[in-house]
Design an enzyme around this catalytic site. Sequence first.
Site, PDB file in Angstrom:
ATOM      1  N   HIS A 161      27.388  43.528  39.751  1.00 56.84           N
ATOM      2  CA  HIS A 161      28.323  43.935  40.800  1.00 56.84           C
ATOM      3  C   HIS A 161      29.479  44.701  40.175  1.00 56.84           C
ATOM      4  CE1 HIS A 161      30.634  43.669  44.532  1.00 56.84           C
ATOM      5  NE2 HIS A 161      31.686  43.503  43.739  1.00 56.84           N
TER       6      HIS A 161
ATOM      7  N   ASP B 146      32.887  35.601  55.170  1.00 51.48           N
ATOM      8  CA  ASP B 146      33.512  36.710  54.440  1.00 51.48           C
ATOM      9  C   ASP B 146      33.695  37.915  55.356  1.00 51.48           C
ATOM     10  OD1 ASP B 146      34.397  38.138  51.979  1.00 51.48           O
ATOM     11  OD2 ASP B 146      32.653  39.374  52.460  1.00 51.48           O
TER      12      ASP B 146
ATOM     13  N   ARG C  79      41.713  40.676  56.375  1.00 47.59           N
ATOM     14  CA  ARG C  79      42.483  41.031  55.165  1.00 47.59           C
ATOM     15  C   ARG C  79      42.775  42.532  55.119  1.00 47.59           C
ATOM     16  NH1 ARG C  79      38.653  39.349  50.717  1.00 47.59           N
ATOM     17  NH2 ARG C  79      40.202  40.262  49.336  1.00 47.59           N
TER      18      ARG C  79
ATOM     19  N   SER D  19      35.293  36.288  47.762  1.00 47.10           N
ATOM     20  CA  SER D  19      34.552  37.218  48.615  1.00 47.10           C
ATOM     21  C   SER D  19      33.347  37.793  47.848  1.00 47.10           C
ATOM     22  CB  SER D  19      35.501  38.335  49.062  1.00 47.10           C
ATOM     23  OG  SER D  19      34.808  39.421  49.594  1.00 47.10           O
TER      24      SER D  19
ATOM     25  N   LYS E 213      28.969  36.321  48.055  1.00 44.52           N
ATOM     26  CA  LYS E 213      27.820  37.178  48.369  1.00 44.52           C
ATOM     27  C   LYS E 213      26.793  37.132  47.240  1.00 44.52           C
ATOM     28  CE  LYS E 213      30.972  40.155  49.583  1.00 44.52           C
ATOM     29  NZ  LYS E 213      31.906  41.133  50.079  1.00 44.52           N
TER      30      LYS E 213
HETATM   31  N1  URA Z   1      34.896  43.656  47.446  1.00 46.52           N
HETATM   32  C1  URA Z   1      34.523  42.554  48.140  1.00 46.52           C
HETATM   33  O1  URA Z   1      33.356  42.331  48.404  1.00 46.52           O
HETATM   34  N2  URA Z   1      35.499  41.710  48.526  1.00 46.52           N
HETATM   35  C2  URA Z   1      36.790  41.901  48.253  1.00 46.52           C
HETATM   36  O2  URA Z   1      37.606  41.088  48.620  1.00 46.52           O
HETATM   37  C3  URA Z   1      37.163  43.051  47.548  1.00 46.52           C
HETATM   38  C4  URA Z   1      36.170  43.912  47.146  1.00 46.52           C
END
Ligand code: URA
Length: 433
Positions: free
Chosen positions: A82, A161, A168, A183, A187
Amino acid sequence: MRVYDIIEAKKRRRELTDAEIGFFVKKVADGSATEGQIAAFCMAVLLNGMTKREAVSLTLAMADSGKKTPRPPADGIFADKHSTGGVSDSTTLVLVPVLASLGVKCAKYSGRGLGHTGGTLDKLESFRGLTTALSPQEFAGQAVKIGAVIAGQTEETVPADKRMYAVRDLTATVDSIPLIASSVMSKKLASFSDVILLDVKYGDGAFMRTASEAEKLASLMVGIGSAAGRKTCAAVTRMDSPLGDAIGCNAEVREAVGVLQGKISNDLSALSFYHCEKILEQAEGIAEEEAKRRVKEAVASGRALDKLAEMVGAQGGDPRDVYEAEKTLPLAKNERRIEAKKDGYLKISALALGRACLEMGGGREKAGAQIDHEAAILLGKRAGEFVRRGETLATLYYNDKEGDAYALAESAFSLSDKRIRLRPLVHSFTAGR
Ligand code: URA
């Protein structure tokens, strides 16, 4: 228990229990916590922080808030990677086929571009006919069968999320380290990879402006992944100038293909291969030199490129398009050149170029908007290089939308009489236990 009391506790800096965090996340996911309550909770976390235990607890509760993709019953190691987002960062398109061709299965859920940063799903959809909308069964099945899959997570994945991120985004609470970490990691943990590599960017084109902030985020994410029993590692890497020499979907896919063909050597190829080596070391327990040798071989033999073609074919595209990327992935019809106005050492702002591409329709301002895959910026020179007056710094390619792109792109370049010392591409690397 009440959502109100949980917000009150965080406001007064009391450490929340697992039960309180679990309750809050459940109320977010089932829609009974209001947007106002989510906003207040996120602001309290942004201002008062969270302990590592709270962040782990929040992540696990979020990962459990929706449907997970179970690990298929298959031998071998599954890996995921990621990036916290950048400009001209198509490392995933290089890394997945390289690793898959070396026997490390890559099952990668990716995202779409937003604002000045590009998204892997958009880039992959540059291939005609290719779909990134796979069911969890199709996703896992392809990961087992060919060892390479890149898709989007479904609406049912980590719903907590989705709601929290939307709030947010509107309430200036994105840039909280525990909220970003939970967050991202929720995932990752909703999927099944055994090894997770996190590329945490810092610099003007990244979420984290400084290396020390990026290190804090990296360390927390590695801690969360390790606490959840996944082999997790993180590299903190520079994102002040674009990683590759191309910006825009088609252009970036062409560049990634060029790297897999062994024709391009730049920061994009260097970082992609670095990540491959680190994942190989984690997955196979081999030494750095051996990992480097295998990655080189995967590219030189053409096996990595063949694996990308196989993956494109499996997801509904035409594998031949990979070998003819320059023809099948065109750039927009109008061209405008930016040239150096004087001699000097070049500085390039990733953020300004990302915004210029957005202005030409190559990115999206709002989730769900269409993008122009052909809009592109190709760099003629790299950051740190000495350039002569009149030389081409970049060429812009646009269809119907130019807007302020030219002025924005021009503002991305500055020339200095003094040599520019680039910071190292990889600032630090941390592996969990
Ligand atoms: N990417 C994400 O998936 N979540 C965040 O909070 C910031 C960047």
